[in-house]
Write a protein that holds these residues in place. Structure first.
Motif, PDB file in Angstrom:
ATOM      1  N   ASN A 101       0.851  -1.186   0.000  1.00 22.71           N
ATOM      2  CA  ASN A 101       0.000   0.000   0.000  1.00 22.71           C
ATOM      3  C   ASN A 101       0.881   1.228   0.000  1.00 22.71           C
ATOM      4  O   ASN A 101       1.836   1.314   0.770  1.00 22.71           O
ATOM      5  CB  ASN A 101      -0.918   0.018   1.229  1.00 22.71           C
ATOM      6  N   ALA A 107       0.280   3.963  -7.157  1.00 27.72           N
ATOM      7  CA  ALA A 107      -0.647   3.113  -6.410  1.00 27.72           C
ATOM      8  C   ALA A 107      -0.092   1.713  -6.244  1.00 27.72           C
ATOM      9  O   ALA A 107       0.518   1.148  -7.162  1.00 27.72           O
ATOM     10  CB  ALA A 107      -1.986   3.057  -7.130  1.00 27.72           C
ATOM     11  N   ILE A 111      -5.522  -1.229  -1.189  1.00 27.90           N
ATOM     12  CA  ILE A 111      -6.120   0.026  -0.735  1.00 27.90           C
ATOM     13  C   ILE A 111      -6.620  -0.187   0.691  1.00 27.90           C
ATOM     14  O   ILE A 111      -7.292  -1.187   0.977  1.00 27.90           O
ATOM     15  CB  ILE A 111      -7.285   0.453  -1.640  1.00 27.90           C
ATOM     16  N   SER A 126     -14.439   2.579   0.208  1.00 24.33           N
ATOM     17  CA  SER A 126     -13.298   3.130  -0.520  1.00 24.33           C
ATOM     18  C   SER A 126     -13.765   3.881  -1.757  1.00 24.33           C
ATOM     19  O   SER A 126     -14.695   3.448  -2.443  1.00 24.33           O
ATOM     20  CB  SER A 126     -12.340   2.017  -0.938  1.00 24.33           C
ATOM     21  N   ARG A 128     -11.282   4.516  -3.862  1.00 30.76           N
ATOM     22  CA  ARG A 128     -10.017   4.248  -4.564  1.00 30.76           C
ATOM     23  C   ARG A 128      -9.076   5.444  -4.506  1.00 30.76           C
ATOM     24  O   ARG A 128      -8.367   5.739  -5.457  1.00 30.76           O
ATOM     25  CB  ARG A 128     -10.288   3.834  -6.006  1.00 30.76           C
ATOM     26  N   GLY A 129      -9.118   6.131  -3.387  1.00 28.33           N
ATOM     27  CA  GLY A 129      -8.217   7.250  -3.170  1.00 28.33           C
ATOM     28  C   GLY A 129      -8.645   8.541  -3.828  1.00 28.33           C
ATOM     29  O   GLY A 129      -7.965   9.566  -3.689  1.00 28.33           O
ATOM     30  N   LYS A 130      -9.783   8.541  -4.529  1.00 24.31           N
ATOM     31  CA  LYS A 130     -10.220   9.744  -5.244  1.00 24.31           C
ATOM     32  C   LYS A 130     -10.792  10.805  -4.318  1.00 24.31           C
ATOM     33  O   LYS A 130     -10.657  12.000  -4.564  1.00 24.31           O
ATOM     34  CB  LYS A 130     -11.277   9.375  -6.301  1.00 24.31           C
ATOM     35  N   PRO A 132     -11.103  10.921  -0.107  1.00 23.21           N
ATOM     36  CA  PRO A 132     -11.166  10.480   1.290  1.00 23.21           C
ATOM     37  C   PRO A 132     -12.323  11.127   2.047  1.00 23.21           C
ATOM     38  O   PRO A 132     -12.871  10.517   2.973  1.00 23.21           O
ATOM     39  CB  PRO A 132      -9.808  10.927   1.846  1.00 23.21           C
TER      40      PRO A 132
END
Length: 208
Positions: A101, A107, A111, A126, A128-130, A132
Motif C-alpha cells: 500500500n 498506487a 487500498i 473506498s 479508490r483514493g479519489k 477520502p
C-alpha cells in the motif's frame, strides 16, 4: 481491484514512515497483525499502540538493506513523505511478492479503506483514493443512521435459528427475516428494549 477481507492474525506488517500518516496506518493494523514501524523519527500518535519501532534512515538505505527489512513481511505500507522512496519500496515489494500500500506515490496493489465496525459487522468503504472526504462522510452516516445494527444482527441470528426449527421452506424463512428487518417499529424498539423487539418479531412473523 476486488474487495477482500483478510485474516492478518500473526502476519507481519511493515509501516515505512513514522509520521502522522504512518501512525494512522499502524493503528489500523495493530489490533490483529504484528506491526513494525520503521522510521528515523516517530509521531506521538504511536504511543500506546501495540507496535514495534525500528529506527532507520530509510532514504539512506540501499535496495539490499530495504529488502532485508522486508524479509518475512506479508504486507508493507509506504507512508514516508517522499513519493520516490515510497515507489522504490513498492517495486521491491512487487519483486518479493509482498502486498503493498502506498500512501503517496504510484498506487500499490492494496487500498486501505475507511471502516465502520460493530461487534457483529464490518463495512469497508473506498473511493479508490479519489475522495477520502466521501469515504469519511459515508462512514459517519452509517455510524449515525445504523447505530443499532449490532442489535438487529443479533435479532436476525436468533430469529433465523428459531425459523430453522419451525419453517422447513428456505424461501419462507428468508421472507420472514426480511420482514423483521424492514419493520420500522421493531427497529425503533431495538434501540431501547431488545426483549420487546424480539417479542414483536415473534408475534408478527414467526408462526409454528
Amino acid at each position: 481491484m476486488i474487495p477482500l477481507m483478510l485474516d492478518l492474525m500473526g502476519r507481519r506488517v511493515l509501516i515505512f514512515g513514522g509520521g502522522d500518516v504512518g501512525a494512522r496506518k499502524a493503528a489500523y493494523f495493530e489490533h490483529e497483525a504484528e506491526v513494525t514501524v520503521i522510521s528515523r523519527s516517530f509521531s506521538p500518535d504511536l504511543e500506546g499502540l501495540a507496535v514495534e519501532r525500528q529506527e532507520a534512515d530509510l532514504s539512506a538505505l540501499a535496495d539490499e538493506a530495504l529488502q532485508a527489512l522486508l524479509a518475512g513481511a506479508f504486507l508493507a505500507v509506504a507512508a514516508t513523505p517522499d513519493p520516490a522512496l515510497n515507489d522504490r519500496i513498492g517495486r521491491l515489494c512487487a519483486g518479493a511478492g509482498i502486498l503493498f500500500n502506498n500512501a503517496a506515490g504510484e498506487a500499490g496493489d492494496v487500498i486501505i479503506p475507511s471502516v465502520v465496525r460493530g461487534s457483529r459487522y464490518l463495512v469497508a468503504i473506498s473511493t479508490r483514493g479519489k475522495s477520502p472526504a466521501v469515504s469519511r462522510y459515508l462512514r459517519m452516516r452509517l455510524e449515525t443512521e445504523y447505530a443499532d445494527l449490532d442489535r438487529m444482527i443479533e435479532l436476525q441470528e436468533e430469529m433465523r435459528s428459531v425459523l430453522k426449527e419451525i419453517e422447513p421452506v428456505q424461501e419462507e424463512r428468508s421472507k420472514a427475516l426480511w420482514k423483521i428487518l424492514s419493520d420500522d417499529e421493531i427497529r425503533e424498539a431495538l434501540a431501547a428494549d431488545y426483549d420487546r423487539a424480539r417479542a414483536m418479531a415473534i408475534e408478527r412473523y414467526l408462526h409454528a
